[in-house]
Design a protein around this motif. Structure first.
Motif, mmCIF file in Angstrom:
data_model
loop_
_atom_site.group_PDB
_atom_site.id
_atom_site.type_symbol
_atom_site.label_atom_id
_atom_site.label_comp_id
_atom_site.label_asym_id
_atom_site.label_seq_id
_atom_site.Cartn_x
_atom_site.Cartn_y
_atom_site.Cartn_z
ATOM 1 N N SER A 74 0.844 -1.183 0.000
ATOM 2 C CA SER A 74 0.000 0.000 0.000
ATOM 3 C C SER A 74 0.879 1.233 0.000
ATOM 4 C CB SER A 74 -0.916 0.009 1.229
ATOM 5 O OG SER A 74 -1.609 1.236 1.289
ATOM 6 N N THR A 75 0.613 2.138 -0.936
ATOM 7 C CA THR A 75 1.376 3.384 -0.993
ATOM 8 C C THR A 75 0.503 4.575 -0.637
ATOM 9 O OG1 THR A 75 0.964 3.436 -3.384
ATOM 10 C CG2 THR A 75 3.082 2.588 -2.643
ATOM 11 N N ARG A 76 -0.639 4.317 -0.022
ATOM 12 C CA ARG A 76 -1.489 5.433 0.389
ATOM 13 C C ARG A 76 -0.737 6.266 1.414
ATOM 14 N NH1 ARG A 76 -5.074 3.630 5.041
ATOM 15 N NH2 ARG A 76 -4.240 1.618 5.708
ATOM 16 N N PRO A 77 -0.917 7.591 1.358
ATOM 17 C CA PRO A 77 -0.084 8.451 2.191
ATOM 18 C C PRO A 77 -0.447 8.464 3.666
ATOM 19 C CG PRO A 77 -1.627 9.751 0.895
ATOM 20 C CD PRO A 77 -1.751 8.335 0.421
ATOM 21 N N TYR A 78 -1.641 7.999 4.026
ATOM 22 C CA TYR A 78 -2.057 8.073 5.417
ATOM 23 C C TYR A 78 -2.310 6.674 5.968
ATOM 24 C CZ TYR A 78 -2.787 12.864 3.947
ATOM 25 O OH TYR A 78 -2.604 14.103 3.418
ATOM 26 N N GLY A 79 -1.443 6.234 6.873
ATOM 27 C CA GLY A 79 -1.702 5.001 7.599
ATOM 28 C C GLY A 79 -1.189 3.731 6.975
ATOM 29 N N SER A 80 -0.544 3.805 5.830
ATOM 30 C CA SER A 80 -0.019 2.583 5.232
ATOM 31 C C SER A 80 1.240 2.149 5.966
ATOM 32 C CB SER A 80 0.271 2.788 3.743
ATOM 33 O OG SER A 80 1.199 3.821 3.552
ATOM 34 N N GLN A 81 1.469 0.842 6.008
ATOM 35 C CA GLN A 81 2.625 0.294 6.708
ATOM 36 C C GLN A 81 3.680 -0.139 5.698
ATOM 37 O OE1 GLN A 81 2.934 0.270 10.109
ATOM 38 N NE2 GLN A 81 1.040 1.454 10.029
ATOM 39 N N PRO A 82 4.902 0.386 5.821
ATOM 40 C CA PRO A 82 5.967 -0.042 4.902
ATOM 41 C C PRO A 82 6.189 -1.548 5.014
ATOM 42 C CG PRO A 82 6.647 1.877 6.178
ATOM 43 C CD PRO A 82 5.381 1.379 6.797
ATOM 44 N N VAL A 83 6.491 -2.174 3.884
ATOM 45 C CA VAL A 83 6.787 -3.597 3.887
ATOM 46 C C VAL A 83 8.123 -3.814 3.206
ATOM 47 C CG1 VAL A 83 4.345 -4.207 3.841
ATOM 48 C CG2 VAL A 83 5.614 -4.074 1.698
ATOM 49 N N SER A 84 8.732 -4.943 3.479
ATOM 50 C CA SER A 84 10.022 -5.264 2.885
ATOM 51 C C SER A 84 9.846 -5.770 1.458
ATOM 52 C CB SER A 84 10.715 -6.333 3.718
ATOM 53 O OG SER A 84 10.006 -7.559 3.618
ATOM 54 N N ALA A 85 10.938 -5.777 0.724
ATOM 55 C CA ALA A 85 10.902 -6.353 -0.618
ATOM 56 C C ALA A 85 10.513 -7.821 -0.560
ATOM 57 C CB ALA A 85 12.263 -6.181 -1.294
ATOM 58 N N ASP A 86 10.985 -8.529 0.457
ATOM 59 C CA ASP A 86 10.628 -9.946 0.594
ATOM 60 C C ASP A 86 9.130 -10.123 0.751
ATOM 61 O OD1 ASP A 86 13.223 -10.806 0.337
ATOM 62 O OD2 ASP A 86 13.582 -11.027 2.494
ATOM 63 N N ASP A 87 8.497 -9.248 1.530
ATOM 64 C CA ASP A 87 7.055 -9.348 1.718
ATOM 65 C C ASP A 87 6.313 -9.064 0.418
ATOM 66 O OD1 ASP A 87 7.189 -10.074 4.361
ATOM 67 O OD2 ASP A 87 6.989 -8.037 5.129
ATOM 68 N N GLU A 88 6.765 -8.062 -0.315
ATOM 69 C CA GLU A 88 6.138 -7.775 -1.609
ATOM 70 C C GLU A 88 6.246 -8.981 -2.535
ATOM 71 O OE1 GLU A 88 6.415 -4.003 -3.806
ATOM 72 O OE2 GLU A 88 7.608 -3.272 -2.125
ATOM 73 N N LEU A 89 7.422 -9.555 -2.591
ATOM 74 C CA LEU A 89 7.628 -10.692 -3.483
ATOM 75 C C LEU A 89 6.793 -11.893 -3.061
ATOM 76 C CD1 LEU A 89 11.480 -10.348 -4.015
ATOM 77 C CD2 LEU A 89 9.679 -9.929 -5.708
ATOM 78 N N LYS A 90 6.622 -12.105 -1.766
ATOM 79 C CA LYS A 90 5.783 -13.206 -1.293
ATOM 80 C C LYS A 90 4.341 -13.046 -1.752
ATOM 81 C CE LYS A 90 8.496 -14.329 2.843
ATOM 82 N NZ LYS A 90 8.572 -14.221 4.332
ATOM 83 N N ARG A 91 3.881 -11.814 -1.842
ATOM 84 C CA ARG A 91 2.515 -11.563 -2.306
ATOM 85 C C ARG A 91 2.397 -11.676 -3.821
ATOM 86 N NH1 ARG A 91 1.712 -6.120 1.437
ATOM 87 N NH2 ARG A 91 1.712 -7.190 3.470
#
Length: 284
Positions: A74-91
């Motif tokens: 999620s790249t929404r500017p309010y309240g989104s939680q940064p995730v790692s590249a590994d997490d993105e790739l897992k999804r």
């Protein structure tokens, strides 16, 4: 960073051919949004399961999407939680290949060059960077090496209602284009996105849409994604899923003011609105 062999599907000239195809349409091309995330502002969690993501991709295509934009953070500017590249790739790994196999070009929406490189090597056709090549120092080199189009989006860490937002966008884009040129990215492969909803107060979002034609000075195609954005609720209080009317209004204004690609959740409604508007305009 080690990379896999470049996919033959969209490497080099074939990859760059995606953009002319999108821009050749008489009406703006429609990019369907597919979020495989738990926390996106409008549809977080709805399509995180691979089978649901694939079903939604099929629906977007059936509804008329010319390209699918898939994101795993999620790249929404309010309240989104940064995730790692590994997490993105897992999804992404359980579903990206199947979506690409549907035959419609796929854009990878990520601010991490590692994720973009992997997705492009699987056959994704376009890189969509919400920080316009200015956050990850390796992004421009990845795009240049893969020979694919890139969407450069304007962003800010914080909204400032006191600034001239169009001047800020122009300055940002000038810098991003310089970075692209230094890396060897052809100007013919760049799309500009003014970043509706990112680092802007609601009035600035509406100002960008009203003054969108000022970006014509860059002589590059413009993408607009106002779909279900929060500024709509400041005009008519509404939850994200109930902002279709406002989204279409914003996108029709964007198209009137020069946008060539519209990024939307509600693809069927957006396609219909663009076609009807074009038909009416054709009677003038």
């Amino acid at each position: 960073m080690a990379t896999k062999p470049i996919s033959a599907a969209f490497a080099g000239p074939a990859g760059l051919a995606v953009l002319p195809a999108l821009l050749s349409k008489p009406t703006p091309a429609v990019m369907g949004i597919l979020n495989v995330t738990p926390d996106s502002f409008s549809d977080g969690g709805q399509f995180i399961a691979p089978e649901l993501a694939l079903a939604q991709a099929r629906k977007l295509i059936a509804d008329g999407a010319d390209i699918i934009d898939i994101g795993a953070e999620s790249t929404r500017p309010y309240g989104s939680q940064p995730v790692s590249a590994d997490d993105e790739l897992k999804r992404l790994k359980p579903v990206l290949a199947d979506i690409i196999a549907l035959g419609v070009p796929v854009s990878i929406d990520s601010m991490k060059s590692e994720v973009v490189a992997w997705a492009l090597d699987q056959g994704a056709a376009v890189a969509n960077d919400v920080w316009g090549l200015q956050r990850d120092p390796g992004m421009a080199d990845i795009v240049a090496a893969r020979g694919v189009p890139v969407i450069i989006m304007h962003n800010r860490e914080h909204a400032d209602p006191a600034i001239d937002i169009m001047k800020d966008i122009a300055t940002f884009f000038t810098r991003s284009i310089e970075i692209a040129a230094k890396a060897g990215i052809s100007s013919d492969s760049i799309v500009l996105d003014p970043g509706i909803g990112f680092g802007k107060v609601p009035e600035q979002n509406m100002m960008v849409l009203a003054r969108l034609s000022e970006l014509d000075t860059f002589r590059l195609p413009v993408l607009v994604g106002a779909s279900r954005k929060r500024f709509i609720s400041t005009v008519v209080p509404s939850e994200p899923q109930n902002r279709i009317g406002g989204s279409i209004a914003a996108h029709l204004i964007a198209a009137q003011n020069g946008a060539r690609i519209i990024r939307a959740h509600d693809v069927a409604e957006t396609v219909q609105a663009l076609l009807v508007a074009a038909a009416i305009k054709g009677q003038q």
